[in-house]
Write an enzyme that holds these catalytic residues in place. Structure first.
Site, PDB file in Angstrom:
ATOM      1  N   THR A   8       0.826  -1.206   0.000  1.00 52.68           N
ATOM      2  CA  THR A   8       0.000   0.000   0.000  1.00 52.68           C
ATOM      3  C   THR A   8       0.861   1.258   0.000  1.00 52.68           C
ATOM      4  O   THR A   8       0.636   2.170  -0.783  1.00 52.68           O
ATOM      5  CB  THR A   8      -0.974  -0.025   1.202  1.00 52.68           C
ATOM      6  OG1 THR A   8      -1.646  -1.281   1.201  1.00 52.68           O
ATOM      7  CG2 THR A   8      -1.992   1.079   1.115  1.00 52.68           C
ATOM      8  N   LYS A  34       7.466  10.051  20.953  1.00 53.66           N
ATOM      9  CA  LYS A  34       7.692  10.843  22.167  1.00 53.66           C
ATOM     10  C   LYS A  34       6.373  11.179  22.856  1.00 53.66           C
ATOM     11  O   LYS A  34       6.319  12.032  23.724  1.00 53.66           O
ATOM     12  CB  LYS A  34       8.420  12.141  21.808  1.00 53.66           C
ATOM     13  CG  LYS A  34       9.780  11.935  21.178  1.00 53.66           C
ATOM     14  CD  LYS A  34      10.422  13.287  20.877  1.00 53.66           C
ATOM     15  CE  LYS A  34      11.680  13.134  20.066  1.00 53.66           C
ATOM     16  NZ  LYS A  34      12.152  14.425  19.559  1.00 53.66           N
ATOM     17  N   HIS A  72     -10.632  -0.175   4.264  1.00 53.64           N
ATOM     18  CA  HIS A  72      -9.420  -0.058   3.444  1.00 53.64           C
ATOM     19  C   HIS A  72      -9.937   0.156   2.015  1.00 53.64           C
ATOM     20  O   HIS A  72      -9.894  -0.736   1.180  1.00 53.64           O
ATOM     21  CB  HIS A  72      -8.628  -1.365   3.567  1.00 53.64           C
ATOM     22  CG  HIS A  72      -7.235  -1.320   2.999  1.00 53.64           C
ATOM     23  ND1 HIS A  72      -6.749  -0.261   2.271  1.00 53.64           N
ATOM     24  CD2 HIS A  72      -6.230  -2.226   3.063  1.00 53.64           C
ATOM     25  CE1 HIS A  72      -5.498  -0.526   1.912  1.00 53.64           C
ATOM     26  NE2 HIS A  72      -5.161  -1.707   2.381  1.00 53.64           N
TER      27      HIS A  72
HETATM   28  C1  NCD Z   1      -3.960  -5.726   4.094  1.00 53.43           C
HETATM   29  C2  NCD Z   1      -4.048  -4.688   5.180  1.00 53.43           C
HETATM   30  O1  NCD Z   1      -3.053  -4.097   5.588  1.00 53.43           O
HETATM   31  O2  NCD Z   1      -5.163  -4.475   5.608  1.00 53.43           O
HETATM   32  N1  NCD Z   1      -2.845  -5.626   3.283  1.00 53.43           N
HETATM   33  C3  NCD Z   1      -2.793  -4.698   2.294  1.00 53.43           C
HETATM   34  O3  NCD Z   1      -3.125  -3.553   2.445  1.00 53.43           O
HETATM   35  N2  NCD Z   1      -2.364  -5.133   1.104  1.00 53.43           N
HETATM   36  C4  NCD Z   1      -4.216  -7.080   4.571  1.00 53.43           C
HETATM   37  C5  NCD Z   1      -3.298  -7.675   5.600  1.00 53.43           C
HETATM   38  O4  NCD Z   1      -2.531  -6.991   6.266  1.00 53.43           O
HETATM   39  O5  NCD Z   1      -3.412  -8.891   5.777  1.00 53.43           O
END
Ligand code: NCD
Length: 320
Positions: free
Chosen positions: A58, A85, A135
């Protein structure tokens, strides 16, 4: 079409807005395949990436997306920042806000933290994952991957399998896929199934073999151990046996079913490595490719909205 100031989740988006983002992302898929990948959509703008949780895909994808659109991109290193901190999230945000960023990309371990931050700053905020809440860019990149490989994004049967309870990816995908009129099945152990999911317009299966029958898309999730505070599964071996995707279980899905995974993958826990690498079934690398294009589209649209708002404010001030 997409008029919002921030991208905090899939929940507030209308189907037409989702389609508009995906359509624009298509143009960026083409651009990203060229030797010269630059556009000037974010020229002169400043993008700050604040990742309070680990990330490979990401964060690098948001960084590349911003650079390809011509923004000045800064990655805040949260490990070495004043957060360590004792500075609060809001104080950190206000400090950055005073430097006049145009886009803030934020990942935070607490659900709702990114929404809170968005209320305190005057730039556009993109949620890159908040706790187990949302997300949005992951769900959009998954949607683009599905639309391109299946030729449509409606009337498909999608099985989302594994640790649903702790997964923001599952939540955003579920909301998006239901909005776009697909059949969504959530598959996993009862201990990893959030309560009340039945009300979200999906079917719930504990038996993976049942859940995979005839599915067009099989989306696997990692066990989010960092969000677990106790024993949710008997053992990884037992988990793989019952909910790990192997050739025998995948054979129950539609013969053309695609296999997805947001990464990072734990081979031999939720998925057999051979399936993950099978280019005839797995679209995991396509998801990564679509990630850059989708993030470019989201930031381009937010930047247009930002310019329009600032333009409107400037002309109002002029009239006074
Ligand atoms: C995911 C997340 O961080 O939510 N990964 C991602 O963004 N590609 C899924 C995960 O961490 O398993």
């Amino acid at each position: 079409m997409f008029r919002a100031r921030h991208l905090l989740g899939i929940e507030p988006l209308a189907p037409a807005e989702i389609t508009a983002i995906l359509d624009l992302a298509e143009t960026y898929v083409d651009l990203n395949r060229r030797t010269v990948k630059h556009s000037n959509a974010l020229e002169g703008m400043t993008q700050i990436n604040m990742f309070f949780e680990n990330s490979t895909r990401t964060q690098s994808s948001f960084e590349l997306a911003g650079k390809r659109l011509g923004a000045d991109v800064m990655n805040m290193s949260m490990q070495t920042s004043s957060v360590k901190k004792g500075e609060t999230l809001i104080d950190t945000a206000l400090t950055l806000n005073a430097m006049h960023p145009d886009l803030l990309v934020v990942r935070h371990p607490q659900s709702g933290a990114v929404d809170l931050l968005a209320q305190k700053v005057n730039c556009a905020v993109l949620n890159a994952g908040d706790g187990r809440h949302e997300h949005p860019t992951q769900a959009l990149l998954d949607a683009l991957t599905i639309r391109r490989t299946k030729g449509r994004l409606h009337r498909l049967t999608v099985a989302i399998c594994g640790d649903i309870a702790h997964s923001r990816v599952a939540r955003s995908n579920l909301i998006l896929l239901v909005k776009m009129e697909n059949r969504v099945r959530l598959v996993g152990p009862a201990t990893l199934m959030p309560s009340g999911v039945g009300e979200l317009g999906c079917e719930v299966y504990e038996d993976m073999r049942e859940g995979l029958k005839g599915a067009d898309v099989v989306m696997m999730l990692r066990l989010q151990k960092e969000r677990m505070d106790g024993g949710f599964i008997p053992s990884e071996r037992e988990y793989y046996h019952r909910w790990g995707l192997d050739a025998e279980k995948l054979a129950l899905a539609h013969p053309d079913a695609i296999v997805m995974h947001p990464g990072p993958m734990n081979r031999g826990v939720e998925i057999d490595g051979t399936i993950a690498d099978d280019i005839n079934r797995s679209v995991i690398q396509d998801q990564v490719e679509m990630g850059v294009a989708v993030r470019m589209a989201c930031m381009d649209l937010l930047a247009r909205n930002l310019r329009a708002q600032r333009g409107a404010m400037a002309s109002q001030a002029f009239e006074v």
